[in-house]
Write an enzyme that holds these catalytic residues in place. Structure first.
Site, mmCIF file in Angstrom:
data_model
loop_
_atom_site.group_PDB
_atom_site.id
_atom_site.type_symbol
_atom_site.label_atom_id
_atom_site.label_comp_id
_atom_site.label_asym_id
_atom_site.label_seq_id
_atom_site.Cartn_x
_atom_site.Cartn_y
_atom_site.Cartn_z
ATOM 1 N N THR A 7 0.849 -1.197 0.000
ATOM 2 C CA THR A 7 0.000 0.000 0.000
ATOM 3 C C THR A 7 0.879 1.240 0.000
ATOM 4 O O THR A 7 2.002 1.208 0.508
ATOM 5 C CB THR A 7 -0.944 0.031 1.230
ATOM 6 O OG1 THR A 7 -1.704 1.239 1.201
ATOM 7 C CG2 THR A 7 -0.187 -0.027 2.545
ATOM 8 N N ASN A 9 -0.643 4.047 1.149
ATOM 9 C CA ASN A 9 -1.373 4.845 2.146
ATOM 10 C C ASN A 9 -0.534 4.980 3.431
ATOM 11 O O ASN A 9 -0.297 4.005 4.135
ATOM 12 C CB ASN A 9 -2.708 4.127 2.406
ATOM 13 C CG ASN A 9 -3.547 4.806 3.451
ATOM 14 O OD1 ASN A 9 -3.045 5.370 4.424
ATOM 15 N ND2 ASN A 9 -4.845 4.738 3.268
ATOM 16 N N ASP A 70 -7.270 -5.492 2.372
ATOM 17 C CA ASP A 70 -8.392 -4.796 1.755
ATOM 18 C C ASP A 70 -9.517 -4.773 2.770
ATOM 19 O O ASP A 70 -9.701 -5.733 3.516
ATOM 20 C CB ASP A 70 -8.838 -5.484 0.467
ATOM 21 C CG ASP A 70 -9.711 -4.551 -0.351
ATOM 22 O OD1 ASP A 70 -9.272 -3.426 -0.636
ATOM 23 O OD2 ASP A 70 -10.854 -4.917 -0.694
ATOM 24 N N SER A 71 -10.229 -3.666 2.812
ATOM 25 C CA SER A 71 -11.236 -3.531 3.861
ATOM 26 C C SER A 71 -12.408 -2.707 3.381
ATOM 27 O O SER A 71 -12.349 -2.061 2.333
ATOM 28 C CB SER A 71 -10.608 -2.868 5.086
ATOM 29 O OG SER A 71 -10.071 -1.615 4.708
ATOM 30 N N LYS A 175 -8.536 2.875 18.678
ATOM 31 C CA LYS A 175 -9.123 2.276 17.475
ATOM 32 C C LYS A 175 -8.327 1.035 17.057
ATOM 33 O O LYS A 175 -8.906 -0.018 16.787
ATOM 34 C CB LYS A 175 -9.179 3.301 16.332
ATOM 35 C CG LYS A 175 -9.760 2.697 15.057
ATOM 36 C CD LYS A 175 -9.872 3.684 13.914
ATOM 37 C CE LYS A 175 -10.230 2.931 12.636
ATOM 38 N NZ LYS A 175 -10.279 3.802 11.454
ATOM 39 N N HIS A 180 -10.979 -3.767 12.858
ATOM 40 C CA HIS A 180 -10.904 -4.867 11.890
ATOM 41 C C HIS A 180 -9.468 -5.046 11.385
ATOM 42 O O HIS A 180 -8.950 -6.143 11.335
ATOM 43 C CB HIS A 180 -11.871 -4.595 10.737
ATOM 44 C CG HIS A 180 -11.783 -3.198 10.175
ATOM 45 N ND1 HIS A 180 -11.828 -2.082 10.972
ATOM 46 C CD2 HIS A 180 -11.597 -2.738 8.916
ATOM 47 C CE1 HIS A 180 -11.702 -1.001 10.219
ATOM 48 N NE2 HIS A 180 -11.550 -1.377 8.973
HETATM 49 P P1 IMP Z 1 -9.133 0.068 1.432
HETATM 50 O O1 IMP Z 1 -8.877 -1.105 2.303
HETATM 51 O O2 IMP Z 1 -8.053 1.088 1.499
HETATM 52 O O3 IMP Z 1 -9.483 -0.339 0.017
HETATM 53 O O4 IMP Z 1 -10.396 0.820 2.078
HETATM 54 C C1 IMP Z 1 -11.660 0.760 1.538
HETATM 55 C C2 IMP Z 1 -12.586 1.813 2.088
HETATM 56 O O5 IMP Z 1 -13.321 1.254 3.172
HETATM 57 C C3 IMP Z 1 -11.960 3.081 2.641
HETATM 58 O O6 IMP Z 1 -11.724 4.030 1.637
HETATM 59 C C4 IMP Z 1 -13.068 3.544 3.598
HETATM 60 O O7 IMP Z 1 -14.091 4.180 2.872
HETATM 61 C C5 IMP Z 1 -13.593 2.226 4.133
HETATM 62 N N1 IMP Z 1 -12.862 1.861 5.369
HETATM 63 C C6 IMP Z 1 -11.983 0.847 5.538
HETATM 64 N N2 IMP Z 1 -11.517 0.824 6.791
HETATM 65 C C7 IMP Z 1 -12.107 1.866 7.423
HETATM 66 C C8 IMP Z 1 -11.998 2.371 8.758
HETATM 67 O O8 IMP Z 1 -11.239 1.900 9.611
HETATM 68 N N3 IMP Z 1 -12.768 3.443 9.037
HETATM 69 C C9 IMP Z 1 -13.602 4.023 8.137
HETATM 70 N N4 IMP Z 1 -13.713 3.618 6.876
HETATM 71 C C10 IMP Z 1 -12.975 2.525 6.520
#
Ligand code: IMP
Length: 197
Positions: A7, A9, A70-71, A175, A180
């Site tokens: 990532t 990020n 991924d989340s 947090k 998760h």
């Molecule tokens: P990714 O895992 O970076 O693809 O995240 C996918 C999207 O899920 C993020 O852009 C948020 O919109 C949402 N998301 C994932 N984890 C969180 C969290 O811990 N808090 C709030 N939104 C989340």
């Protein structure tokens, strides 16, 4: 062992570095250290598909063991949406939250249950399958209005019944202790510890 976090990020890299720091044998780098490498498109139908796709891609391109996550947010009354579309549910966080609240406008409080889910996959370069795969969840519900300024994404409307607070009202340490991603990562650290001995 050199481990690549798949990532760019910064927030995620920091969070993951903190939990991986007790593994002295593991040197952590991230996709941000490979600015020439483009990020793959997240075309999977599940969080695990997307995590695997990212881990395989970075392991192949960099020749390093890669860890990807991924989340997203899964809302029961919306048949699991926004799910893998969580980051694409609107133009920005405010628009995504507004859409979610509008879609749940007529949903009673007891039916507003939701969870954050995170899948993590570890892939070794040249290996066929996953070296490890873990999951983490955080249960809660979707509030009717936003509150709190910490965190990101859907945190201001994600209500934690056990705490009586929104996720955006927790400090980042609080947090990480329940999230998760924290839960999936703690499981992954156990798998990595077994691997590096
Ligand atoms: P990714 O895992 O970076 O693809 O995240 C996918 C999207 O899920 C993020 O852009 C948020 O919109 C949402 N998301 C994932 N984890 C969180 C969290 O811990 N808090 C709030 N939104 C989340």
């Amino acid at each position: 062992m050199k481990l690549l976090l798949a990532t760019k990020n910064k927030h995620k890299v920091e969070e993951m570095r903190a939990l991986l720091s007790d593994l002295a044998q593991v040197e952590v780098v991230s996709a941000a250290d490979f600015p020439g490498v483009e990020e793959p498109e997240e075309t999977g139908e599940t969080f695990e598909d997307n995590a695997r796709l990212k881990a395989r891609y970075y392991a192949e391109v960099t020749g390093l063991t890669a860890l990807a996550d991924d989340s997203g947010l899964v809302v029961d009354a919306l048949d699991g949406r926004p799910g893998v579309m969580s980051s694409r549910y609107g133009a920005d966080d405010a628009a995504r939250i507004a859409r979610l609240l509008e879609e749940l406008r007529d949903t009673h409080d007891a039916q507003r249950t939701a969870r954050f889910e995170c899948a993590m996959v570890l892939v070794r370069p040249g290996a066929g399958g996953d070296a490890a795969a873990t999951r983490g969840t955080l249960e809660g519900s979707i509030a009717r209005e936003a509150r709190g300024t910490n965190g990101f994404g859907y945190d201001p409307v994600f209500h934690l019944p056990a705490r009586g607070l929104r996720l955006a009202e927790l400090s980042s340490d609080e947090k990480n202790a329940v999230s998760h991603r924290g839960n999936a990562l703690r499981e992954m650290v156990k798998a990595l510890r077994e691997m590096v001995g």
